[in-house]
Enzyme design. Sequence first.
Site, short mmCIF file in Angstrom:
data_model
loop_
_atom_site.label_atom_id
_atom_site.label_comp_id
_atom_site.label_asym_id
_atom_site.label_seq_id
_atom_site.Cartn_x
_atom_site.Cartn_y
_atom_site.Cartn_z
N ASP A 137 14.70 -29.29 -36.11
CA ASP A 137 15.84 -29.58 -36.99
C ASP A 137 15.44 -30.29 -38.28
OD1 ASP A 137 17.58 -28.52 -35.02
OD2 ASP A 137 17.34 -30.38 -33.91
N LYS A 194 13.98 -26.43 -41.58
CA LYS A 194 13.06 -25.31 -41.81
C LYS A 194 13.80 -24.09 -42.33
CE LYS A 194 11.61 -25.42 -37.56
NZ LYS A 194 12.15 -26.70 -37.08
N LYS A 226 16.47 -23.75 -44.21
CA LYS A 226 16.72 -23.82 -45.65
C LYS A 226 15.42 -23.65 -46.44
CE LYS A 226 17.56 -26.57 -49.53
NZ LYS A 226 18.18 -27.64 -50.27
N GLY A 231 17.77 -23.16 -34.07
CA GLY A 231 19.02 -22.98 -34.81
C GLY A 231 18.71 -23.15 -36.27
N HIS A 232 18.69 -22.07 -37.02
CA HIS A 232 18.32 -22.14 -38.42
C HIS A 232 19.54 -21.88 -39.29
CE1 HIS A 232 13.87 -21.17 -37.36
NE2 HIS A 232 14.24 -22.38 -37.02
N THR A 289 17.99 -26.50 -24.00
CA THR A 289 19.14 -25.85 -24.64
C THR A 289 19.81 -24.86 -23.68
OG1 THR A 289 17.71 -24.14 -25.54
CG2 THR A 289 18.11 -26.06 -26.94
N GLN A 345 11.34 -25.12 -33.72
CA GLN A 345 11.12 -26.45 -33.12
C GLN A 345 10.16 -27.27 -34.00
OE1 GLN A 345 10.78 -23.63 -30.60
NE2 GLN A 345 12.98 -23.84 -30.66
N SER A 364 14.29 -31.61 -50.61
CA SER A 364 15.63 -31.06 -50.48
C SER A 364 16.62 -32.22 -50.54
CB SER A 364 15.73 -30.31 -49.17
OG SER A 364 17.07 -29.98 -48.93
P1 IMP Z 1 14.18 -25.71 -24.46
O1 IMP Z 1 13.37 -25.31 -25.64
O2 IMP Z 1 15.57 -25.12 -24.47
O3 IMP Z 1 13.48 -25.51 -23.17
O4 IMP Z 1 14.43 -27.30 -24.57
C1 IMP Z 1 13.37 -28.24 -24.45
C2 IMP Z 1 13.57 -29.41 -25.40
O5 IMP Z 1 13.37 -28.97 -26.73
C3 IMP Z 1 14.95 -30.04 -25.38
O6 IMP Z 1 14.83 -31.42 -25.64
C4 IMP Z 1 15.66 -29.35 -26.54
O7 IMP Z 1 16.71 -30.14 -27.05
C5 IMP Z 1 14.50 -29.25 -27.52
N1 IMP Z 1 14.67 -28.15 -28.50
C6 IMP Z 1 14.44 -26.84 -28.29
N2 IMP Z 1 14.63 -26.14 -29.41
C7 IMP Z 1 14.97 -27.02 -30.36
C8 IMP Z 1 15.27 -26.90 -31.76
O8 IMP Z 1 15.24 -25.83 -32.36
N3 IMP Z 1 15.58 -28.05 -32.40
C9 IMP Z 1 15.59 -29.25 -31.78
N4 IMP Z 1 15.30 -29.41 -30.49
C10 IMP Z 1 15.00 -28.31 -29.78
MG MG Z 2 17.53 -26.39 -35.51
#
Ligand code: IMP
Ligand code: MG
Length: 436
Positions: free
Chosen positions: A13, A16, A18, A40-41, A126, A220, A414
Amino acid sequence: MKTLVVVGLQWGDEGKGKCVDVLSEGFDIVVRFQGGSNAGHTVKIDKEIHKFRLMPTGAVRGKTVVIGNGVVVDPVVLLEEIGQLKEAGLEPDLVLSDRAHVITPLHVQIDSLQEEEKGKGRVGTTKRGIGPTYADKANRIGIRICDIVDSDSGALEHFFEISSRRMARLHDSEPSVGVIELRKTLLKMIDQEGVRVCDSGEFIQEAILSNRRVLFEGAQGALLDMDHGTYPFVTSSNCVASAASTGTGVPMLLLDSVMGICKAYTTRVGEGPFPTEIDGEAGDAIRERGHEFGTVTGRPRRCGWLDLVALRYAVRVNGAKLLAITKLDVLTNLRPLKVCIAYDLDGIETRTLPASAIAYSQAKPIFEELDGWEQPEKPWREVAEAGMESIPEEMREYLRFIEKQTSAEVAMISIGPDRSETVIMPKARKFLFNGD
Ligand code: IMP
Ligand code: MG
């Protein structure tokens, strides 16, 4: 410079989406190489907001996009996002690796079941089936895109049988869909117009050889990396820059440059240690102003001060020479600003991350204070248009401090969610957009 890898330097988060959108103007192809629809972009263009979980962000600019073999692909999400693009009048041009693994509803179910079973030790995933899909890949029972293309292989039936048995035995549960329905969704995905299934490595290498510029878009962040992050509170893929090579089949010597994205403060969703976390007002102010709620899950993000120990570590494991610092506007009027420069670990001053999550959860931040900045008279959009000279002096000082502490160069900042609220340093602009 023909290829650039853009990665997150914190717990995801960082903005990236943007940054990749702004940078992709100068590239022909945008590639994702790891993770899946846990990402989530968000891209904001005037009043339009595009949110993607799986699709490479470059699709918004009509670029050719690639989903590499290192990504885990949820067909339901991909179909949704192809629909979303078409609705916005964009024709997707998507290359899908024949070696990428597929997330099924069974994986999504198991993700939730496993989290429940872990109880207090849960990761806070997630719940998109990411971990179980990578686990099946390592267990060598996963289904890949090529198994759908070759529907006679029996791979899908084999996976379904093993997986259902395991669900019954270990979780006293059963699949929410049948194998026939599963195949239907999978076939629908690969039969979409504008989707090509092939070897992503071969496709990208040929493109590079014919002088096309390729941007690799990480998901991530380094601290969620399975090897280098805060294990076990991590995701199940490698999110550092080197994964751009294994996750696509492009040799690492073809990766020219790495840019790390870092928020001006720190956030984390899910469980795990977070030394600079702020309990109380300043944390709430950052959350509200920065809209720090998960794009995928809607969960409020934990907020904290900038952690330069973690940032130095992330810069090192990624080999990032360039930095983009995002969401600086969110810190406006917060004075003074705290930045963590070392940890107190059992009375010993430490300048790197301990391996153990237990040790890390006991790390106390050692802060330095910097002057914050006030809102300039002009709105941020106009400040951005006027360039680096017009940003507040205290903000410039904040950036210099980051550069000194990390030995990396700030190439871009940014100061708002919109494309136009970005400043690219003149030296970096030439390098990033023209390849000099
Ligand atoms: P998973 O990737 O769904 O298995 O989650 C594992 C950990 O990574 C958790 O703490 C999620 O909140 C975190 N996580 C996974 N993808 C993202 C992302 O895109 N942004 C922020 N945290 C993430
Ligand atoms: Mg995100």
